[in-house]
Structure formats: structure tokens, C-alpha cells
Design a protein around this motif. Structure first.
Motif, mmCIF file in Angstrom:
data_model
loop_
_atom_site.group_PDB
_atom_site.id
_atom_site.type_symbol
_atom_site.label_atom_id
_atom_site.label_comp_id
_atom_site.label_asym_id
_atom_site.label_seq_id
_atom_site.Cartn_x
_atom_site.Cartn_y
_atom_site.Cartn_z
ATOM 1 N N PRO A 1 1.030 -1.413 0.066
ATOM 2 C CA PRO A 1 0.164 -0.002 -0.084
ATOM 3 C C PRO A 1 0.859 1.353 -0.100
ATOM 4 C CG PRO A 1 -0.715 -1.541 1.744
ATOM 5 C CD PRO A 1 0.605 -1.962 1.137
ATOM 6 N N GLY A 2 0.591 2.387 -0.819
ATOM 7 C CA GLY A 2 1.029 3.674 -0.832
ATOM 8 C C GLY A 2 2.494 3.625 -1.579
ATOM 9 N N THR A 3 2.449 2.892 -2.480
ATOM 10 C CA THR A 3 3.863 2.735 -3.309
ATOM 11 C C THR A 3 3.709 3.521 -4.598
ATOM 12 O OG1 THR A 3 3.298 0.589 -4.058
ATOM 13 C CG2 THR A 3 4.598 0.676 -2.107
ATOM 14 N N GLY A 4 2.593 4.093 -4.885
ATOM 15 C CA GLY A 4 2.458 5.040 -6.167
ATOM 16 C C GLY A 4 1.999 4.416 -7.348
ATOM 17 N N LYS A 5 1.375 2.863 -7.052
ATOM 18 C CA LYS A 5 0.924 2.233 -8.192
ATOM 19 C C LYS A 5 -0.395 3.104 -8.800
ATOM 20 C CE LYS A 5 -0.330 -0.830 -5.738
ATOM 21 N NZ LYS A 5 0.159 -0.413 -4.310
ATOM 22 N N SER A 6 -1.251 3.602 -7.910
ATOM 23 C CA SER A 6 -2.587 4.355 -8.401
ATOM 24 C C SER A 6 -2.398 5.663 -9.164
ATOM 25 C CB SER A 6 -3.437 4.682 -7.466
ATOM 26 O OG SER A 6 -3.986 3.542 -6.850
ATOM 27 N N SER A 7 -1.157 6.321 -8.675
ATOM 28 C CA SER A 7 -0.668 7.605 -9.374
ATOM 29 C C SER A 7 0.021 7.202 -10.757
ATOM 30 C CB SER A 7 0.560 8.185 -8.460
ATOM 31 O OG SER A 7 0.012 8.619 -7.220
ATOM 32 N N ASN B 1 -1.827 -14.612 2.932
ATOM 33 C CA ASN B 1 -0.595 -15.337 3.511
ATOM 34 C C ASN B 1 -0.264 -14.308 4.513
ATOM 35 O OD1 ASN B 1 -0.755 -17.422 1.811
ATOM 36 N ND2 ASN B 1 0.738 -16.736 0.208
ATOM 37 N N TYR B 2 -0.304 -12.941 4.043
ATOM 38 C CA TYR B 2 0.331 -11.809 5.248
ATOM 39 C C TYR B 2 -0.523 -12.022 6.303
ATOM 40 C CZ TYR B 2 0.096 -7.128 7.133
ATOM 41 O OH TYR B 2 0.365 -6.388 8.113
ATOM 42 N N CYS C 1 6.638 -1.776 -7.383
ATOM 43 C CA CYS C 1 6.804 -0.559 -6.723
ATOM 44 C C CYS C 1 7.161 -0.915 -5.437
ATOM 45 C CB CYS C 1 5.514 0.330 -6.902
ATOM 46 S SG CYS C 1 5.075 0.776 -8.694
ATOM 47 N N ALA C 2 8.210 -0.323 -4.934
ATOM 48 C CA ALA C 2 8.720 -0.749 -3.479
ATOM 49 C C ALA C 2 8.204 0.289 -2.836
ATOM 50 C CB ALA C 2 10.295 -0.814 -3.627
ATOM 51 N N PRO C 3 8.096 -0.041 -1.416
ATOM 52 C CA PRO C 3 7.681 0.859 -0.406
ATOM 53 C C PRO C 3 8.752 2.046 -0.461
ATOM 54 C CG PRO C 3 7.911 -1.193 0.329
ATOM 55 C CD PRO C 3 8.310 -1.373 -0.878
ATOM 56 N N TRP C 4 7.988 3.110 -0.287
ATOM 57 C CA TRP C 4 8.861 4.683 -0.423
ATOM 58 C C TRP C 4 8.145 5.683 0.827
ATOM 59 C CZ3 TRP C 4 8.689 7.523 -5.941
ATOM 60 C CH2 TRP C 4 9.441 8.622 -5.384
ATOM 61 N N GLU C 5 8.952 5.577 1.686
ATOM 62 C CA GLU C 5 8.244 6.217 3.007
ATOM 63 C C GLU C 5 8.112 7.908 2.582
ATOM 64 O OE1 GLU C 5 8.650 6.347 7.722
ATOM 65 O OE2 GLU C 5 10.675 5.804 6.472
ATOM 66 N N GLN D 1 3.997 -1.934 7.939
ATOM 67 C CA GLN D 1 3.170 -3.050 7.364
ATOM 68 C C GLN D 1 3.246 -3.177 5.818
ATOM 69 O OE1 GLN D 1 -0.448 -1.749 9.436
ATOM 70 N NE2 GLN D 1 -0.377 -3.657 10.704
ATOM 71 N N SER D 2 3.452 -2.071 5.325
ATOM 72 C CA SER D 2 3.370 -1.949 3.832
ATOM 73 C C SER D 2 4.552 -2.690 3.372
ATOM 74 C CB SER D 2 3.508 -0.640 3.430
ATOM 75 O OG SER D 2 3.606 -0.449 1.840
ATOM 76 N N VAL D 3 5.656 -2.331 4.233
ATOM 77 C CA VAL D 3 6.943 -2.999 3.637
ATOM 78 C C VAL D 3 6.920 -4.470 3.963
ATOM 79 C CG1 VAL D 3 9.457 -3.337 4.517
ATOM 80 C CG2 VAL D 3 8.320 -1.071 4.398
ATOM 81 N N LYS D 4 6.273 -5.212 4.963
ATOM 82 C CA LYS D 4 5.954 -6.595 5.190
ATOM 83 C C LYS D 4 5.068 -7.118 4.080
ATOM 84 C CE LYS D 4 4.905 -10.001 8.686
ATOM 85 N NZ LYS D 4 4.328 -10.188 10.014
#
Length: 180
Positions: free
Chosen positions: A11-17, A94-95, A119-123, A138-141
Motif C-alpha cells: 500500500p502507498g507505493t505509487g501504483k495508482s498515481s 498469506n500476510y 513499486c517498492a515501499p517508499w516512505e 506493514q506496507s514493507v511486510k
């Protein structure tokens, strides 16, 4: 031949953008449907369907993503981008450490994408909101479970570098043209 391209990542890695930019550039795109499922459940009185009834939530996602795939298959577009794909469903289960029916994996193996971009986690760009309740940690995990799920299905994952939305889109298009 049509190319079905899926964007994955926590979540929040920029996919939707990235997807919005592809739409702006005239590409056909299939949006993330989990927000739609979450908002409908909230209207029905379930605050966080994913947390309260993860199997039901995942079954609804699986149905929705299968429908998107079938709709894309009917399209004349040469390239169609997906904001998340079918294997995301069992990756999230699985998570959570939840059991799920074999059909989740079967559909991941049946409905295949041509390329997977991660898209990797990007704080720096991460934001939570009403439908995205996960923390950055949690996004990283989740990211690791996504990678595992797609690799188990046999995908070679292409990492999208950090950069502006335009740079990330250009990287993906360049990769498609040069068949990374």
C-alpha cells in the motif's frame, strides 16, 4: 498481441498515481478495486471488511479482478495496465496467515499477465487514509508477501525505480519496448 501489465507493491507505493498518468497518456487501465469493496462494505455497516471478514473480502476481490481480466481480454487495446493483479489476493491472505480455498492459486495460474512491475515501499510518498489503514512498516511486510506470491506463480518481477510519476511511467514503457 495484447499485453496485460500489472503493477504491484504494498500500500502507498505509487501504483495508482502511475495508473492515473497512464490514463492521462491514453492507455487503457484497470483500477484497484479494493477501495470500492471497502467503501461498499462501510455503507453496509462493516468498517474494515478486510480486517473483520478477510476471506469474504478476498473472495470479492478475486471475483472483481477476474472480471477485470476478462474485460481486458475483450479490449482491442494493445497494452492494458492493472493496478494489482489476481495473485495479490492470496499474497494478502498469506500476510494475514489466513487459510483460503485452492481456487485462489488456481485463478492466479489461469489468468496470467505478460509483465509484472513492482513499486517498492517508499516512505517519502506513503500516506494512510480511510481505506488504507496499514502503517508504512506493514506496507514493507506486505511487499515481501506480494513478491513471494508472484514469484511462486512464475513471474519475473521488474522493479520500478523511485522517481517522479512521469519518470516511473517512462521506465515502464521503455522496459516494455525493450522487453526487459
Amino acid at each position: 498481441m495484447q499485453q496485460k501489465i500489472v503493477l504491484i507493491g504494498g500500500p502507498g507505493t505509487g501504483k495508482s498515481s502511475i495508473l492515473r498518468e497512464f490514463i492521462r497518456r491514453g492507455y487503457e487501465c484497470m483500477p484497484e478495486i479494493s477501495r470500492e469493496v471497502t467503501l461498499k462494505a462501510q455503507k453496509d455497516g462493516i468498517d474494515q471488511l478486510f480486517l473483520e471478514q478477510p476471506l469474504l473480502f478476498s473472495q470479492l476481490l478475486l471475483e472483481g479482478r477476474e472480471q477485470q481480466y476478462l474485460e481486458a481480454h475483450q479490449s482491442d487495446a494493445e497494452i492494458i495496465f492493472f493496478d494489482r493483479g489476481i495473485p495479490d489476493v492470496h499474497a494478502y491472505m498469506n500476510y494475514l496467515g489466513s487459510d483460503y480455498p485452492d481456487i485462489f492459486i488456481e485463478k492466479s495460474n489461469k489468468y496470467l499477465y505478460n509483465k509484472v512491475f513492482m513499486c517498492a515501499p517508499w516512505e517519502a510518498i506513503y500516506k494512510s487514509d480511510n481505506e488504507r489503514y496499514e502503517t508504512f512498516e506493514q506496507s514493507v511486510k506486505i511487499d515481501t508477501f506480494l513478491k513471494e506470491a508472484y514469484e511462486e506463480v512464475g513471474y519475473n518481477i521488474i522493479d520500478v525505480p523511485f522517481g517522479s510519476v512521469q519518470e516511473r511511467c517512462d521506465f515502464i514503457l521503455h522496459s516494455l519496448k525493450h522487453d526487459v
